[in-house]
Design a protein around this motif. Structure first.
Motif, PDB file in Angstrom:
ATOM      1  N   GLY A 197      51.131   6.110 -35.464  1.00  0.00           N
ATOM      2  CA  GLY A 197      49.740   6.445 -35.135  1.00  0.00           C
ATOM      3  C   GLY A 197      48.790   5.603 -35.958  1.00  0.00           C
ATOM      4  O   GLY A 197      48.376   4.524 -35.561  1.00  0.00           O
ATOM      5  N   ALA A 198      48.480   6.107 -37.183  1.00  0.00           N
ATOM      6  CA  ALA A 198      47.571   5.378 -38.071  1.00  0.00           C
ATOM      7  C   ALA A 198      48.388   4.411 -38.924  1.00  0.00           C
ATOM      8  O   ALA A 198      49.529   4.710 -39.265  1.00  0.00           O
ATOM      9  CB  ALA A 198      46.858   6.373 -38.974  1.00  0.00           C
ATOM     10  N   PRO A 199      47.822   3.261 -39.299  1.00  0.00           N
ATOM     11  CA  PRO A 199      48.521   2.401 -40.266  1.00  0.00           C
ATOM     12  C   PRO A 199      48.853   3.213 -41.518  1.00  0.00           C
ATOM     13  O   PRO A 199      48.031   4.014 -41.973  1.00  0.00           O
ATOM     14  CB  PRO A 199      47.496   1.300 -40.568  1.00  0.00           C
ATOM     15  N   PRO A 200      50.065   3.037 -42.080  1.00  0.00           N
ATOM     16  CA  PRO A 200      50.511   3.858 -43.207  1.00  0.00           C
ATOM     17  C   PRO A 200      49.595   3.764 -44.422  1.00  0.00           C
ATOM     18  O   PRO A 200      48.981   2.723 -44.678  1.00  0.00           O
ATOM     19  CB  PRO A 200      51.897   3.287 -43.526  1.00  0.00           C
ATOM     20  N   ILE A 201      49.543   4.882 -45.163  1.00  0.00           N
ATOM     21  CA  ILE A 201      48.678   4.989 -46.344  1.00  0.00           C
ATOM     22  C   ILE A 201      49.560   5.088 -47.584  1.00  0.00           C
ATOM     23  O   ILE A 201      50.498   5.892 -47.620  1.00  0.00           O
ATOM     24  CB  ILE A 201      47.805   6.258 -46.229  1.00  0.00           C
ATOM     25  N   GLN A 202      49.228   4.289 -48.605  1.00  0.00           N
ATOM     26  CA  GLN A 202      50.022   4.307 -49.837  1.00  0.00           C
ATOM     27  C   GLN A 202      49.670   5.525 -50.683  1.00  0.00           C
ATOM     28  O   GLN A 202      48.492   5.787 -50.929  1.00  0.00           O
ATOM     29  CB  GLN A 202      49.748   3.036 -50.629  1.00  0.00           C
ATOM     30  N   CYS A 266      44.916   6.733 -34.024  1.00  0.00           N
ATOM     31  CA  CYS A 266      45.110   5.319 -34.349  1.00  0.00           C
ATOM     32  C   CYS A 266      44.545   5.034 -35.734  1.00  0.00           C
ATOM     33  O   CYS A 266      44.524   3.881 -36.155  1.00  0.00           O
ATOM     34  CB  CYS A 266      44.398   4.424 -33.335  1.00  0.00           C
ATOM     35  N   ALA A 267      44.043   6.057 -36.447  1.00  0.00           N
ATOM     36  CA  ALA A 267      43.364   5.775 -37.717  1.00  0.00           C
ATOM     37  C   ALA A 267      43.287   6.978 -38.643  1.00  0.00           C
ATOM     38  O   ALA A 267      43.067   8.110 -38.202  1.00  0.00           O
ATOM     39  CB  ALA A 267      41.940   5.297 -37.440  1.00  0.00           C
ATOM     40  N   ALA A 268      43.454   6.681 -39.941  1.00  0.00           N
ATOM     41  CA  ALA A 268      43.235   7.678 -40.989  1.00  0.00           C
ATOM     42  C   ALA A 268      42.718   6.916 -42.198  1.00  0.00           C
ATOM     43  O   ALA A 268      43.321   5.938 -42.615  1.00  0.00           O
ATOM     44  CB  ALA A 268      44.541   8.386 -41.321  1.00  0.00           C
ATOM     45  N   VAL A 269      41.582   7.361 -42.731  1.00  0.00           N
ATOM     46  CA  VAL A 269      40.931   6.623 -43.823  1.00  0.00           C
ATOM     47  C   VAL A 269      40.948   7.480 -45.079  1.00  0.00           C
ATOM     48  O   VAL A 269      40.315   8.534 -45.124  1.00  0.00           O
ATOM     49  CB  VAL A 269      39.468   6.277 -43.438  1.00  0.00           C
ATOM     50  N   PRO A 270      41.704   7.030 -46.118  1.00  0.00           N
ATOM     51  CA  PRO A 270      41.750   7.814 -47.355  1.00  0.00           C
ATOM     52  C   PRO A 270      40.443   7.692 -48.131  1.00  0.00           C
ATOM     53  O   PRO A 270      39.779   6.657 -48.084  1.00  0.00           O
ATOM     54  CB  PRO A 270      42.901   7.166 -48.143  1.00  0.00           C
ATOM     55  N   ASP A 271      40.114   8.764 -48.852  1.00  0.00           N
ATOM     56  CA  ASP A 271      38.906   8.776 -49.669  1.00  0.00           C
ATOM     57  C   ASP A 271      39.306   8.872 -51.143  1.00  0.00           C
ATOM     58  O   ASP A 271      40.441   9.226 -51.439  1.00  0.00           O
ATOM     59  CB  ASP A 271      38.058   9.991 -49.277  1.00  0.00           C
ATOM     60  N   GLU A 272      38.356   8.606 -52.046  1.00  0.00           N
ATOM     61  CA  GLU A 272      38.710   8.634 -53.474  1.00  0.00           C
ATOM     62  C   GLU A 272      39.001  10.042 -53.986  1.00  0.00           C
ATOM     63  O   GLU A 272      39.649  10.204 -55.011  1.00  0.00           O
ATOM     64  CB  GLU A 272      37.567   8.031 -54.305  1.00  0.00           C
ATOM     65  N   ASP A 273      38.531  11.075 -53.275  1.00  0.00           N
ATOM     66  CA  ASP A 273      38.723  12.444 -53.766  1.00  0.00           C
ATOM     67  C   ASP A 273      40.067  13.048 -53.353  1.00  0.00           C
ATOM     68  O   ASP A 273      40.272  14.257 -53.465  1.00  0.00           O
ATOM     69  CB  ASP A 273      37.570  13.338 -53.284  1.00  0.00           C
ATOM     70  N   GLY A 274      40.985  12.220 -52.855  1.00  0.00           N
ATOM     71  CA  GLY A 274      42.319  12.744 -52.514  1.00  0.00           C
ATOM     72  C   GLY A 274      42.418  13.278 -51.099  1.00  0.00           C
ATOM     73  O   GLY A 274      43.459  13.797 -50.687  1.00  0.00           O
ATOM     74  N   THR A 275      41.329  13.173 -50.337  1.00  0.00           N
ATOM     75  CA  THR A 275      41.408  13.596 -48.944  1.00  0.00           C
ATOM     76  C   THR A 275      41.604  12.377 -48.053  1.00  0.00           C
ATOM     77  O   THR A 275      41.418  11.238 -48.488  1.00  0.00           O
ATOM     78  CB  THR A 275      40.126  14.338 -48.481  1.00  0.00           C
ATOM     79  N   VAL A 276      41.985  12.639 -46.835  1.00  0.00           N
ATOM     80  CA  VAL A 276      42.083  11.569 -45.853  1.00  0.00           C
ATOM     81  C   VAL A 276      41.327  12.031 -44.605  1.00  0.00           C
ATOM     82  O   VAL A 276      41.438  13.191 -44.212  1.00  0.00           O
ATOM     83  CB  VAL A 276      43.559  11.218 -45.544  1.00  0.00           C
ATOM     84  N   ARG A 277      40.525  11.130 -44.072  1.00  0.00           N
ATOM     85  CA  ARG A 277      39.796  11.473 -42.844  1.00  0.00           C
ATOM     86  C   ARG A 277      40.598  10.933 -41.661  1.00  0.00           C
ATOM     87  O   ARG A 277      40.807   9.720 -41.537  1.00  0.00           O
ATOM     88  CB  ARG A 277      38.380  10.894 -42.866  1.00  0.00           C
ATOM     89  N   ILE A 278      41.057  11.842 -40.831  1.00  0.00           N
ATOM     90  CA  ILE A 278      41.888  11.455 -39.690  1.00  0.00           C
ATOM     91  C   ILE A 278      41.017  11.441 -38.435  1.00  0.00           C
ATOM     92  O   ILE A 278      40.140  12.309 -38.265  1.00  0.00           O
ATOM     93  CB  ILE A 278      43.057  12.452 -39.517  1.00  0.00           C
ATOM     94  N   TYR A 279      41.225  10.444 -37.599  1.00  0.00           N
ATOM     95  CA  TYR A 279      40.478  10.324 -36.343  1.00  0.00           C
ATOM     96  C   TYR A 279      41.472  10.458 -35.192  1.00  0.00           C
ATOM     97  O   TYR A 279      42.565   9.894 -35.270  1.00  0.00           O
ATOM     98  CB  TYR A 279      39.793   8.960 -36.262  1.00  0.00           C
TER      99      TYR A 279
END
Ligand code: BMA
Length: 310
Positions: A197-202, A266-279
């Motif tokens: 789905g979304a490109p993998p997040i480290q 197709c996307a998930a954007v991590p934030d600095e506060d430990g959350t991830v915003r998924i679309y």
């Protein structure tokens, strides 16, 4: 446990926000660019074929669509013949200062994956078709492994189950060392097929991959989202796959629309506060968003693992 908190103002983008005629807005890539968010979204035209539009946002929720589409099927060779019908489902990865855009290209030859590049989201250049037919859902890791780019994808085969594979490339053009690494599980929410789905997040414990899984019912297929954790150094090794889905169609615009009962990311954007915003696209018709805690998604892969083939 509800892992994903849906945004109360969903859907965040619909065809009514697009200044040219489209029937849908869905399956969008979203990335941070210069401290802002850029969304590259798919829209069906009124002839049933798809193009990619682009929208900008300060906060990742309120997007303003630009006047003109971002990418439409190329009318010149060598791309034209492989994307003449449609371009769909973009994913974007930032690596070495370049944003790599992968998209499904539809033509009488089947479904291939195109790779385009941009540095500024004003101009975009096609780089190569990076698969033969029939592949979909190519996501590129934002890091190299032993000097090689890595991608996950989902070939379409009558023999093997519709599984997730990994491939490597020295230059983004030639791909190889392909290996099947994750399968659907019989009589499970993802039994029919799975796809990246979304490109993998480290994360500290591994690469988190948010993927989609499909279950066939008498009323058609249901698309849901799940999570898998890949080894940090060797992403072909899967540490664990969460047994439960993390999101299923529930809101009215996910249950009903162009294709009902679909949540597709197709996307998930991590934030600095430990959350991830998924679309995610709702029912192939609108765009939605929600947030989750990255550590909870990782935890699910580790403590609520499914068995490989149960
Ligand atoms: C898949 C792709 C996606 C779509 C999904 C549900 O096969 O075509 O673009 O969102 O089906 O219709």
């Amino acid at each position: 446990m509800t892992l994903i908190k849906r945004y109360s103002g969903n859907p965040i983008l619909t065809k009514h926000d697009v200044p040219y005629p489209v029937a849908t807005v869905h399956n969008a890539a979203v990335v941070k660019y210069n401290g802002k968010y850029i969304m590259v979204f798919r829209s069906h035209l009124h002839n049933g074929r798809s193009i990619l539009g682009i929208a900008d946002s300060e906060n990742g929720i309120d997007f303003k669509v630009r006047k003109k589409p971002f990418m439409t099927p190329e009318d010149k060779s060598p791309y034209h013949e492989y994307e003449s019908w449609s371009i769909e489902d973009p994913r974007i990865t930032l690596i070495d200062g370049e944003y790599l855009i992968t998209y499904s290209a539809y033509s009488p030859h089947g479904i291939r994956i195109g790779l385009a590049k941009t540095r500024d989201f004003e101009t975009v250049e096609r780089f190569s078709m990076i698969t033969e037919a029939d592949y979909r859902n190519v996501v590129i890791f934002p890091e190299k492994f032993n000097g090689l780019y890595a991608r996950l994808d989902r070939p379409h085969s009558e023999i093997s189950p519709w599984s997730i594979w990994i491939s490597y490339s020295p230059d983004l053009r030639f791909w190889g060392e392909s290996k099947r690494i994750m399968d659907p599980v019989p009589y499970h929410w993802d039994q029919m097929k799975i796809g990246p789905g979304a490109p993998p997040i480290q994360t500290e414990k591994g690469w988190l991959s948010i993927y989609h899984g499909v279950f066939p019912t008498m009323d058609g297929s249901v698309y849901r989202l799940g999570v898998a954790l890949h080894d940090l150094k060797d992403p072909s090794k899967i540490i664990g796959v969460g047994d439960d889905w993390i999101l299923q169609p529930e809101d009215p615009w996910e249950v009903t629309g162009y294709v009902h009962n679909v949540v597709f990311t197709c996307a998930a954007v991590p934030d600095e506060d430990g959350t991830v915003r998924i679309y995610w696209g709702g029912a192939d018709t609108v765009m939605c968003t929600g947030t989750a805690r990255l550590d909870e998604l990782v935890e699910m892969c580790l403590t609520k693992k499914r068995k490989a083939r149960n």
